[in-house]
Motif scaffolding. Structure first.
Motif, short mmCIF file in Angstrom:
data_model
loop_
_atom_site.label_atom_id
_atom_site.label_comp_id
_atom_site.label_asym_id
_atom_site.label_seq_id
_atom_site.Cartn_x
_atom_site.Cartn_y
_atom_site.Cartn_z
N ALA A 44 0.94 -1.26 0.13
CA ALA A 44 -0.13 0.10 0.02
C ALA A 44 1.03 1.37 0.00
CB ALA A 44 -0.82 -0.05 1.26
N LYS A 45 1.77 1.10 0.75
CA LYS A 45 2.96 2.36 0.88
C LYS A 45 4.09 2.36 -0.20
CE LYS A 45 1.07 3.83 5.35
NZ LYS A 45 1.43 3.97 6.78
N ASP A 303 -3.61 -2.72 9.71
CA ASP A 303 -3.42 -2.74 8.23
C ASP A 303 -3.05 -1.09 7.76
OD1 ASP A 303 -5.79 -1.39 8.85
OD2 ASP A 303 -7.06 -2.43 7.31
N GLU A 340 -0.56 -7.19 5.55
CA GLU A 340 0.06 -7.50 4.25
C GLU A 340 1.28 -8.55 4.60
OE1 GLU A 340 0.11 -3.05 1.93
OE2 GLU A 340 1.69 -3.38 3.63
#
Length: 398
Positions: A44-45, A303, A340
């Motif tokens: 996500a990052k 998350d 993750e």
């Protein structure tokens, strides 16, 4: 699978800050039944870079055991522990008592949070949940959670609780701790030669729910040798503990009980670690916390917070272990969230997975072809290997 020259190139650059030269999937045979892979994970990052050891416990030449420096209250780099014990590969292990900024003047012990078993011998039990270092535990997880490998050669997740007692002529007391940097309030803990020489003062600091609470002012220590009290002190001490000797440290109600003992009194101390689910004795166990069970992520996994991580997965009914450490180079340092990590371990084939210490502790080592020593294959996020209390070592040979 042929050994790739990429392993040697990575090993030589492992301590550098730059990212690995290539991000494509690579696979290397480390030893019979042991392979190393590296690949990117889209997160996500940003992009995380994973380093993974796949270990076939069904191979009779392969085993895993605890890496540790020879004492519970001690730390060493993963590469040094691996070489000292003859491991061909390994990763860092449990979270640990890394700092005592909350208790100025008290020595940080370096001891791990959870239970530890090495070569079938119980080294320590778990500290209270509120005394742990590391990120918040997922719902229903505890400091007693372990990754372990039994005497049957199969890996599994479990919980190990301390079962112990202190018997004198007048009373029988429950044992509240074994070689722990933090004891439950009002308890008595046992320290053996496995502890090492670090100060035992930290064991009486904080409370079961507040690690930062002040150190207790009501403490007492008794040394038992060959079943008899040989000395006592009003405050916990330090220094190596001889074989056949146990130092009992009490706080609050536990201290009051220890004050009743006099030199020459007979004292019997017993302790063992009891598994919640397995009837098989553990050859290896260490702490952390579960993130995946039965192929499903645990409810409530974080998350949002991304970081460099280390994890261990279990596949093929405990016959295969997967050891993952993320790269800490600047290009990949955003890492993964715990949610993750669970997803990544599932995609790698794990049915169960367990989070280990991350950040600057995340380290994966392996021997390259023809080498007699291991090399660090990921980039530790601090720029160099951090000394840690334990790890999972992979051993090859009859």
């Amino acid at each position: 699978m042929a050994v790739l020259t990429a392993l040697g190139a990575l090993a030589g650059a492992a301590q550098a800050e730059a990212a690995p030269a290539a991000a494509s999937h690579k696979r290397v045979r480390v030893a019979p039944g042991v392979t190393y892979e590296e690949f990117d994970i889209k997160a996500a990052k940003g992009v995380a870079h994973a380093h993974v050891l796949k270990v076939d416990l069904g191979n009779p030449q392969v085993r895993v055991d605890l890496l540790y420096p020879g004492a519970v209250a001690s730390r060493a780099q993963v590469s040094r522990m691996a070489d000292a014990q003859g491991a061909v590969a390994g990763v860092n292990g449990d979270f640990f008592n890394i700092s005592e900024a909350q208790h100025p003047g008290v020595e940080a012990t370096g001891a791990s949070v959870g239970p530890a078993v090495a070569a079938g011998q119980a080294l320590k039990a778990a500290v209270p949940n509120g005394q742990r270092f590391g990120p918040a535990l997922p719902p229903d997880a505890t400091t007693e959670d372990v990754f372990g490998v039994g005497s049957d050669g199969r890996a599994r997740l479990d919980r190990l609780a301390l079962d112990g007692s202190i018997r004198t002529a007048d009373v029988e007391l429950p044992l509240g701790g074994l070689n722990q940097y933090a004891l439950p309030v009002g308890s008595v803990g046992a320290f053996t030669s496995a502890w090492g020489s670090a100060s035992r003062v930290r064991a009486t600091c904080g409370t079961d729910t507040d690690r930062a609470a002040p150190c207790s002012t009501d403490t007492h220590e008794v040394t038992v040798r060959d079943g008899k009290v040989v000395s006592a002190a009003g405050t916990p001490g330090s220094g190596a503990i001889d074989a056949w000797t146990t130092v009992l440290v009490g706080r609050e109600a536990g201290a009051q009980q220890l004050r009743k003992l006099a030199t020459g009194d007979a004292v019997e101390v017993e302790h063992r670690l009891v598994a919640a689910t397995s009837g098989t004795a553990y050859r290896l166990a260490l702490g952390g916390y579960p993130v995946l069970t039965g192929g499903k992520p645990l409810p409530g996994l974080d998350d949002t917070a991304s970081a460099v991580r280390t994890a261990v997965g279990i596949a093929e009914d405990g016959r295969r272990v997967l050891l993952l450490a993320l790269d800490g180079a600047a290009a990949y340092r955003s890492g993964l969230t715990i949610a993750e990590v669970a997803s990544a371990m599932r995609r790698l084939g794990s049915d169960d997975a367990f989070s280990l210490d991350g950040g600057g502790s995340s380290t994966l080592v392996a021997r390259k072809a023809g080498a007699s020593a291991v090399s660090v294959l990921n980039h530790p996020s601090g720029g160099a290997e951090r000394a840690v209390p334990n790890g999972i070592g992979v051993f090859s040979g009859s």
